[in-house]
Design a protein around this motif. Structure first.
Motif, short mmCIF file in Angstrom:
data_model
loop_
_atom_site.label_atom_id
_atom_site.label_comp_id
_atom_site.label_asym_id
_atom_site.label_seq_id
_atom_site.Cartn_x
_atom_site.Cartn_y
_atom_site.Cartn_z
N TYR A 1 0.84 -1.19 0.00
CA TYR A 1 0.00 0.00 0.00
C TYR A 1 0.88 1.25 0.00
CZ TYR A 1 -2.67 -3.67 2.39
OH TYR A 1 -3.23 -4.86 2.76
N ASP A 2 0.32 2.35 -0.45
CA ASP A 2 1.01 3.63 -0.34
C ASP A 2 1.18 3.98 1.13
OD1 ASP A 2 1.03 3.81 -3.07
OD2 ASP A 2 -0.67 5.18 -3.20
N TYR A 3 2.32 4.58 1.46
CA TYR A 3 2.56 5.01 2.84
C TYR A 3 3.27 6.35 2.82
CZ TYR A 3 4.35 5.20 7.60
OH TYR A 3 4.64 5.60 8.87
N GLU A 4 2.71 7.30 3.55
CA GLU A 4 3.29 8.63 3.62
C GLU A 4 4.11 8.75 4.90
OE1 GLU A 4 4.13 12.37 2.15
OE2 GLU A 4 2.86 10.85 1.20
N ALA A 5 5.38 9.07 4.75
CA ALA A 5 6.26 9.21 5.92
C ALA A 5 5.75 10.33 6.83
CB ALA A 5 7.69 9.50 5.47
N HIS A 6 5.73 10.05 8.13
CA HIS A 6 5.23 11.03 9.09
C HIS A 6 6.33 11.96 9.61
CE1 HIS A 6 2.02 7.90 9.38
NE2 HIS A 6 1.28 8.98 9.29
N ASP A 7 7.60 11.56 9.46
CA ASP A 7 8.71 12.42 9.88
C ASP A 7 9.96 12.00 9.12
OD1 ASP A 7 9.93 10.19 11.36
OD2 ASP A 7 8.31 10.52 12.81
N ALA A 8 11.08 12.64 9.43
CA ALA A 8 12.30 12.43 8.67
C ALA A 8 12.90 11.04 8.87
CB ALA A 8 13.35 13.48 9.07
N SER A 9 12.48 10.32 9.90
CA SER A 9 13.03 8.99 10.15
C SER A 9 12.37 7.91 9.31
CB SER A 9 12.88 8.63 11.63
OG SER A 9 11.51 8.38 11.95
N GLU A 10 11.25 8.23 8.67
CA GLU A 10 10.49 7.23 7.92
C GLU A 10 10.68 7.42 6.42
OE1 GLU A 10 6.95 6.93 11.27
OE2 GLU A 10 6.44 7.31 9.17
N LEU A 11 10.36 6.37 5.67
CA LEU A 11 10.51 6.38 4.23
C LEU A 11 9.13 6.31 3.57
CD1 LEU A 11 12.52 6.21 1.79
CD2 LEU A 11 12.36 3.71 2.00
N THR A 12 8.84 7.23 2.67
CA THR A 12 7.57 7.20 1.94
C THR A 12 7.57 6.04 0.95
OG1 THR A 12 7.24 9.58 2.16
CG2 THR A 12 6.08 8.48 0.36
N LEU A 13 6.44 5.33 0.88
CA LEU A 13 6.36 4.14 0.03
C LEU A 13 5.26 4.31 -1.02
CD1 LEU A 13 6.53 1.38 2.82
CD2 LEU A 13 8.42 2.26 1.43
N LEU A 14 5.45 3.65 -2.15
CA LEU A 14 4.45 3.60 -3.21
C LEU A 14 4.06 2.15 -3.44
CD1 LEU A 14 5.95 6.14 -5.79
CD2 LEU A 14 4.10 6.53 -4.16
N ALA A 15 2.78 1.90 -3.59
CA ALA A 15 2.31 0.52 -3.78
C ALA A 15 2.97 -0.12 -4.99
CB ALA A 15 0.79 0.52 -3.94
N ASP A 16 3.34 -1.40 -4.83
CA ASP A 16 3.90 -2.27 -5.88
C ASP A 16 5.39 -2.03 -6.16
OD1 ASP A 16 1.43 -3.54 -6.24
OD2 ASP A 16 0.79 -2.06 -7.72
N GLU A 17 6.01 -1.05 -5.50
CA GLU A 17 7.43 -0.88 -5.74
C GLU A 17 8.23 -1.89 -4.91
OE1 GLU A 17 9.38 2.63 -4.39
OE2 GLU A 17 8.11 2.86 -2.63
N LEU A 18 9.48 -2.15 -5.31
CA LEU A 18 10.37 -3.07 -4.61
C LEU A 18 11.44 -2.27 -3.88
CD1 LEU A 18 10.92 -5.89 -7.27
CD2 LEU A 18 9.40 -5.91 -5.31
N ILE A 19 11.66 -2.62 -2.62
CA ILE A 19 12.70 -1.97 -1.83
C ILE A 19 13.51 -3.04 -1.12
CG2 ILE A 19 11.30 0.11 -1.48
CD1 ILE A 19 10.74 -0.90 1.37
#
Length: 350
Positions: free
Chosen positions: A299-317
């Motif tokens: 799922y998409d995920y929006e980082a809440h602060d500088a310690s987190e990483l914003t994510l986009l659905a279906d991408e590979l990390i």
């Protein structure tokens, strides 16, 4: 009305004769033609399919709609072939009450702000529930109903006709037997026996033809099983999607509620928390890591602060763990970007 008296009398006579034959068979006073074992097995399998389909359908309806009155209303609309009006789910109604209460208490108050946050997520949960109910009805309930109200009715009709043909056949066998016994006593002419034999041949032909028709219909139960299996898989997928959405929403809600807030209700990270999390991101490359592997973002995920990483659905990390880190989080890497990512948003790959 124009009644065909002769046909009516003939049908009544046939019905009475079949009833007598059936009764004598039950009392053991008449012989009964047995169906071949393969056809008997097909009939038993079809009955089992029908009985379990009814039970699964009824219990699934109870699972999806526990309210008996609502189920009756849905049944009536279905029989009238009318579309059931869209209704607000309980979660959506609860969410709206919370939003209305927040407006009364003041959205700027801590309680009002919390009511708004929880209310919005309750409405999202209700929307997910409505989508789940609609997809389950279309993918699972409707095919089961179609089988019971369509295919099974056709099978039942042909089976009743087969039973009538069998009774007619046994009636003809009994008549021929009596005719031969009477002939032996010189009480009947040979043409009476010939007539009984002709009637028996006709009855046998009709019985064999009907048995073949019934057999072909019953063998179609295998295709029914395959169709129901596919529908069951779609139902399970709909359940998995629904529960994943609910889990996703509740995880977000917990993060929203656990986030420190100012007196105005706006969420801001505390300085000590931000400093600690930022230090973790800056220093994580120097900490020992374990289990580095690829992960797919669900799922998409929006980082809440500088310690987190914003994510986009279906991408590979690439993700790995850090000793002492919260087990609900992993360190994610995408190119030169690094940050914490929630485990529930990932599908770990081998």
């Amino acid at each position: 009305m124009d009644f065909n008296v002769k046909k009516l009398a003939s049908d009544a006579g046939v019905f009475f004769t079949r009833a007598v034959q059936f009764t004598e068979e039950k009392l053991g006073q008449a012989e009964k033609t047995e169906l071949d074992p393969h056809l008997e097995n097909l009939i038993a399998r079809a009955d089992c399919t029908k009985n379990w389909t009814e039970k699964i359908l009824r219990q699934t309806e109870v699972l999806l709609q526990p309210n008996p009155s609502a189920r009756i209303e849905e049944f009536i609309y279905d029989k009238l072939e009318k579309k059931l009006p869209s209704k607000t789910t309980n979660a959506e109604l609860l969410g709206q009450y919370m939003l209305d209460a927040a407006a009364e208490f003041g959205p700027g108050t801590p309680y009002g702000s919390t009511l708004i946050t929880v209310g919005e997520y309750q409405k999202r949960l209700g929307g997910a529930e409505r989508e789940f109910l609609q997809s389950s009805a279309a993918a699972f309930l409707t095919p089961l109903r179609n089988f019971l109200e369509g295919d099974w009715r056709t099978i039942s009709k042909e089976r009743r006709l087969l039973e009538n043909r069998r009774l007619d056949l046994d009636i003809c066998k009994a008549r021929l037997k009596k005719a031969k016994q009477a002939e032996a006593k010189a009480a009947l002419l040979s043409e009476e026996v010939d007539k009984a034999e002709h009637e028996l041949r006709v009855a046998q032909t009709e019985f064999d033809r009907q048995a073949e028709v019934t057999r072909l219909l019953l063998e179609g139960i295998s295709s029914t099983h395959l169709n129901h299996q596919r529908c069951l898989q779609e139902f399970a997928e709909a359940q998995a999607t629904y529960y994943a959405q609910c889990h996703h929403y509740m995880q977000d809600l917990q993060r929203e509620l656990n986030r420190p807030s100012s007196s105005s209700g706006a969420t801001v990270p505390s300085s000590s928390s931000s400093q600690r999390l930022s230090t973790l991101v800056m220093d994580q490359t120097q900490l020992p890591v374990t289990g580095a592997r690829k992960a797919k973002v669900l799922y998409d995920y929006e980082a809440h602060d500088a310690s987190e990483l914003t994510l986009l659905a279906d991408e590979l990390i690439t993700v790995h763990t850090v000793p002492g880190m919260d087990p609900d989080w992993l360190v994610g890497e995408r190119g030169n970007e690094k940050g914490k990512v929630p485990v529930t948003y990932l599908e770990l790959l081998s």
